[in-house]
Write an enzyme that holds these catalytic residues in place. Structure first.
Site, mmCIF file in Angstrom:
data_model
loop_
_atom_site.group_PDB
_atom_site.id
_atom_site.type_symbol
_atom_site.label_atom_id
_atom_site.label_comp_id
_atom_site.label_asym_id
_atom_site.label_seq_id
_atom_site.Cartn_x
_atom_site.Cartn_y
_atom_site.Cartn_z
ATOM 1 N N ASP A 78 25.096 35.325 31.516
ATOM 2 C CA ASP A 78 26.497 35.719 31.418
ATOM 3 C C ASP A 78 27.398 34.945 32.368
ATOM 4 O OD1 ASP A 78 25.716 36.727 33.826
ATOM 5 O OD2 ASP A 78 26.223 38.819 33.404
ATOM 6 N N CYS B 10 49.595 32.947 48.823
ATOM 7 C CA CYS B 10 50.834 33.673 49.131
ATOM 8 C C CYS B 10 51.194 34.654 48.020
ATOM 9 C CB CYS B 10 51.976 32.695 49.375
ATOM 10 S SG CYS B 10 52.477 31.740 47.914
#
Length: 1100
Positions: free
Chosen positions: A625, A681
């Site tokens: 996966d 940020c």
């Protein structure tokens, strides 16, 4: 749900989703059924059990919330079909065409039309037909996530043109709505149909009028789901003018020819009374004659009837190919879900598939197709005894045992892969079964939770086919505690000292095993406290931090996860058995080459899954996966020149890739697009969507409850007593995370008030202090405009469920971390409200802390983030002194913290509750709509969507390719596949060929090539370099072994190595026969030549 049918893959898929299912089947189990129906057992055949009744119990175990009913009466032309009125959808198999037409007409005649699906597999061919009535409305056509994009500009024109900040991903005809637009605000809340003009722009309505003010800034455009209506024709009409799905463009006329073949065999059965006999050329000739007659009656005719295809259909029609059942079973089940839910686009209206490529010229011998009245008859009648023998003797290595892995194992069992001779199936998966696995990994049941996937799946598969490969004696005799179940079979060889732990404590074991502990067969609870468990009552508690000191003081560490952190202190005897299969564990642990509980990765490359192991396999199958693991297994297959069948799913999407040495490209030949990282940020201060908020919550969880406790524990372990730390101010890692008096539930809860205010109130005020709402950037534009959202401080409200969820979940996590005893009452909403009511939070004070706004700036290193300044260190030392002096138990303050490991599947641990409340509170702070817990769990837990229907279809296609790989057929026979069952789309294509590189005239290499150099004990580096000059005419300019440079021409010291032997330079370990090297070559024109890997044999 009603049908007279074999209980096959489609019914199993249904049981996962539906509330009520009725199975109607009048037939009794036969030997041939065992080859395709995995819920039937040999005793069902021997006892002549009805197929529906024999399967009902196993079906019911898949989902206890689904009601399973059975009917054992048959259906014929005289049957009253009125009982079908109770159902929304009817699926039929193994019925004559005339009965299918009758049932289909009945379904359409109802006021509320009943959805009708018909499916069959005859030999190597299968078909599906769907009729959902005159008008069928679909609420979600594609199963795609709705897109949201920030707007950069909107023109005032006819039509208006919207420019997005990034690629929008919309298509012409999509419907969208707008919000948060400044300026042209009349678009807010408005929806319209768009026309895409470029990847980042699209046209909307006329925005040139006075109603539309000029656009200023901001805005989000959101994609809308628009219902779509479909109309179907009944079966009788579609027989002469079929709407056919085209899954394989290389066989463009196959669907219509298969349509003819099925109709011709129906006509044969109607006239003769049975299907054509196996391998009867005479019967096949009649079927071909009928096909030509029917072709003339079709509105859309084929130019030339495919005689070979029709003949082969007739020759194999009495068999039933299990992999094809899996493919169509998954497909039909998804169509059934569409029928009752109205989600996703339905089939329009026919799907035909065939696997005729598995028949080769060797298949012409009729004798090898004779039935033997065993479980493999269904397969034998399709492919013959020779191919069946090849399957039973195959050595197959499957990596991963999750959703696709379970489906594949079921197919392997039905096909008898690895069940005889030297055959063997090796399964590896280092994961444990979680509750969330049960809805798509059907080999697992609730009683298997927290058990290894690989061993549990292996045992479940043996329930399907008792002659599946055995592994106990040949593999585990030297591997104590590896992956075997503790049981009688492993008593002598593995668990000789632990045998009793396999038995149930009960009367049967009273005398022989539990003679002193018989009463322990009772439940440990208050009722047995006085009579039985008078000394053990506290053991009714959970083993966890809260009971560490009072009850489980000697057992606490056993609550920890078996992992590197507990290797030395707790699991020193068992740790290696939990390791990933990778290069690091190759020599020390997995020297016997076989373990089911491991990951195939660099750490197990030398010890377990080394070259000899791969070379012993006939083929490798990936059931993984993640991309990284896929690439690694692919690289190992390329190195050892072994075929690999790669597959994967994501929701309704799935893919299959066939990788064959020297024929096809490998998985690594193509690169998946790289996901863009979210700027630091943005996560820290300027989230634009709820996904950013969820990631922030996930990061807070790791930082607060895992990383910081880990640093705290490491710090005190490395730096000794508090006095020396205080004296030398050595607080560089725990400066901000010392246990400052959090010793009871009250203190924890008081601390939470500060946490809430810090995260969701003071943080917003801090941002607005640094960047007021009217702040402008250097170019004069507003700072707070899309995608930046100005924050609003959140005021704590004890009556708000989300606020209290944050407080309660955070309190529980901190209490566990600090080992603070608690009970259910301590963290109840009422108790927490009382405590929080008395918390007084200091008012916000602006700080000079720098706020990152540059999107290119990276996040600080996690360890650096915990380093304090010089003043911080002094302050922390003073705080520690105060705490130690005021505490009556300083040792408790210094005791190790509990490091929380994120676990998404345990709803009682508060992990997802913390992230959900944190994300939604942060979203509220930034005016981002909240989301439900399920979406948070999916994103925070990085859950790859997987549904049983897609995994069944993908695993079936992989199993078809196994036969081709074992027979080493040419490249044009193999089929890669991409599918999306939501649309539905299935695209089969020839694999891409491996790229050839021309080194010089007459010499080409591919990624599969490897040059071999045979040396001896006195073979020198000079001789090694000369080999390439003599053999290929190239100068070897560099020889490297991994990261080690063995020889580089422009490094003068390396000239001294030329007379040295290769053994001295490469230093092989004992028993090492060869080493793989990278050699750079240079031609006469001084151009670098791309050479394949070089394998040097030491010859000792």
């Amino acid at each position: 749900m009603e049908s007279e049918m074999e209980i096959d893959d489609s019914l199993y898929r249904f049981i996962i989703e539906f509330q009520s299912l009725t199975i109607q089947d009048s037939k009794t189990a036969d030997w041939i059924d065992l080859g395709t129906q995995f819920f039937l057992k040999q005793e069902d055949v021997q006892n002549n059990n009805n197929r529906a009744e024999a399967s009902a119990k196993s079906l019911a175990e898949l989902n206890p919330y689904v009601s399973i009913k059975t009917l054992t009466t048959g259906i014929d032309q005289e049957t009253d079909l009125s009982y079908l009125k109770d159902y929304q959808c009817v699926i039929v198999t193994e019925l004559s065409l005339s009965l299918q037409i009758k049932i289909n007409k009945f379904c359409r005649a109802q006021t509320q039309q009943i959805r009708f699906i018909s499916a069959d597999v005859l030999g190597l061919c299968g078909r599906v037909f769907a009729d959902f009535g005159d008008e069928f409305e679909v609420s979600d056509v594609t199963d795609e996530e709705l897109k949201e994009v920030f707007i950069e500009n909107i023109t005032k024109s006819d039509p208006g043109v919207v420019t997005c900040m990034k690629l929008h991903g919309f298509e012409s005809g999509d419907h969208v709505s707008f919000k948060e637009i400044n300026g042209m605000s009349c678009l807010n809340g408005k929806s319209c149909q768009i026309n895409v003009s470029s990847p980042s722009t699209f046209e909307i309505c006329d925005t040139s009028g006075q109603l539309y003010s000029p656009y200023e800034h901001g805005g989000i455009v959101s994609q809308l789901r628009v219902p779509k209506k479909y109309s179907f024709q009944q079966l009788e009409v579609q027989l002469v003018n079929p709407n056919l799905m085209m899954p394989d463009l290389s066989k463009f006329e196959s669907p219509l020819n298969l349509h003819l073949g099925f109709l011709a065999m129906e006509k044969f059965k109607e006239r003769i009374g049975h299907l054509p006999q196996i391998r009867s050329s005479e019967d096949a000739g009649k079927v071909l004659e009928y096909a030509r007659e029917i072709n003339q009656q079709l509105e859309t005719k084929v130019d030339t009837v495919n005689e070979k295809l029709i003949m082969n259909m007739s020759l194999t029609c009495r068999g039933c190919f299990a992999p094809l059942c899996a493919v169509l079973g998954g497909f039909v089940a998804q169509e059934g879900l569409k029928a009752v839910s109205g989600k996703f686009s339905p089939l329009d209206q026919w799907l035909y598939l065939d696997c005729m490529e598995v028949l080769t010229e060797k298949s012409n011998n009729a004798d090898i197709f004779c039935a033997k009245n065993d479980r493999y008859d269904a397969l034998r009648l399709c492919i013959g005894e020779e191919k069946l023998t090849a399957l039973t003797n195959a050595r197959l290595f499957m990596v991963g045992c999750g959703a696709i892995g379970c489906e594949m194992l079921k197919n392997y069992a039905l096909m008898g892969i690895g069940s005889k001779g030297n055959g063997k199936i090796t399964i590896t998966d280092n994961d444990l079964i979680e509750k969330s696995n049960l809805n798509r990994q059907f080999l697992f049941r609730p009683q298997h939770i927290r058990q290894p996937k690989s061993t549990t799946a292996a045992q479940s598969v043996k329930d399907i086919n008792p002659v599946c490969p055995q592994t106990e004696d040949s593999v585990y005799h030297d591997l104590y505690n590896k992956c075997l179940t503790v049981c009688p079979q492993t008593e002598d060889s593995v668990y000789r000292d632990l045998y009793n732990h396999c038995l149930t404590v009960c009367p049967q074991t009273e005398d022989s095993v539990y003679h002193d502990l018989y009463n322990h067969c009772l439940t440990v609870c208050p009722q047995t406290e006085d009579s039985v468990y008078h000394d053990l009552h506290d053991h009714y508690l959970t083993v966890c931090p809260q009971t560490e000191d009072s009850v489980y003081h000697d057992l606490y560490d056993h609550y920890l996860t078996v992992c590197p952190q507990t290797e030395d202190s707790v699991y020193h005897y068992l740790y290696d058995h939990y390791l990933t299969v990778c290069p690091q564990t190759e020599d020390s642990v997995y020297h016997d080459l076989y373990d089911h509980y491991l990951t195939v990765c660099p750490q197990t490359e030398d010890s377990v899954y080394h070259d000899a192991f791969f070379e012993s396999q006939d083929l490798i199958v990936n059931a993984l996966d993640n991309v990284e693991a896929r690439r690694y297994v692919d690289s190992r297959c390329v190195t050892n020149q072994r075929p690999l069948l790669e597959s994967g799913t994501m929701g309704t999407k799935g893919h299959v890739q066939v990788i064959v040495p020297h024929l096809t490209e490998s998985y690594g030949s193509q690169r998946d697009p790289v996901d863009d990282d979210v700027p630091y940020c943005t996560l820290k201060s300027f989230p634009a969507n709820i996904e950013h908020c969820i990631q922030w919550g996930r990061d807070k969880f790791e930082s607060s409850f895992a990383m910081k406790p880990n640093l705290f524990n490491k710090f005190w372990k490395d730096n000794g007593s508090p006095d020396s730390v205080i004296q030398w101010r050595m607080l560089y890692k725990s400066v901000r995370y010392y246990k400052t008096g959090v010793q009871d539930g009250g203190n924890v809860s008081h601390w939470l008030g500060f946490k809430f205010e810090k995260y969701f109130n003071h943080r917003a005020k801090e941002l607005l202090h640094h960047f007021p709402l009217d702040t402008r950037t250097s170019d004069g534009s507003l700072f707070w405009q899309s995608p930046k959202r100005p924050p609003t401080p959140v005021e704590f409200d004890p009556n708000d469920h989300v606020h209290m969820l944050f407080v309660i979940s955070t309190a529980r996590l901190y209490a566990d971390q600090y080992r603070v005893p608690k009970d259910v009452q301590d963290t109840s909403e009422g108790s927490m409200k009382q405590i929080i009511a008395g918390v007084k939070v200091p008012p916000y004070k602006p700080s000079n802390k720098r706020i990152v706004t540059d999107e290119s700036e990276k996040a600080p290193d996690k360890e650096d983030a915990t380093v304090g300044s010089g003043d911080d260190l002094v302050d922390a030392a003073n705080r520690i002194q105060i705490v130690l002096k005021s505490s009556t138990n300083s040792q408790q303050l210094l005791s190790p913290m509990y490091e929380v490991e994120f676990e998404k599947d345990d709803d009682s641990n508060g992990h997802i509750d913390f992230i959900t409340s944190s994300a939604n509170l942060r979203g509220t702070m930034y005016s981002i709509p909240s989301v439900d817990r399920l979406k948070v769990k999916r994103i925070a837990g990085r859950i790859v969507p997987a549904i049983a229907t897609t995994t069944a279809a993908v695993s079936g296609l992989v199993s078809v390719e196994i036969l081709k790989v074992l027979e080493r057929l040419p490249i044009e026979v193999y089929k890669n596949c991409f599918m999306n069952l939501a649309l539905p789309v299935m695209v089969l294509s020839e694999p891409g060929p491996c790229e050839k590189t021309v080194i010089k005239e007459g010499l080409t290499v591919t990624m599969w090539d490897k040059w071999e150099v045979k040396g001896h004990k006195d073979y020198t580096l000079q001789e090694f370099l000369q080999y390439f000059k003599t053999k290929f005419g190239f100068e070897a300019t560099m020889v490297a072994h991994g990261v080690k440079m063995v020889y580089v021409t422009f490094m003068p010291p390396h000239k001294k190595r030329l007379p040295q032997t290769m053994i001295k330079l490469l230093k092989p370990s004992d028993g090492q026969k060869y080493v793989d090297l990278v050699v750079s070559l240079q031609g006469d024109d001084e151009e670098d030549v791309e050479a394949p890997p070089v394998r040097y044999f030491f010859g000792v």
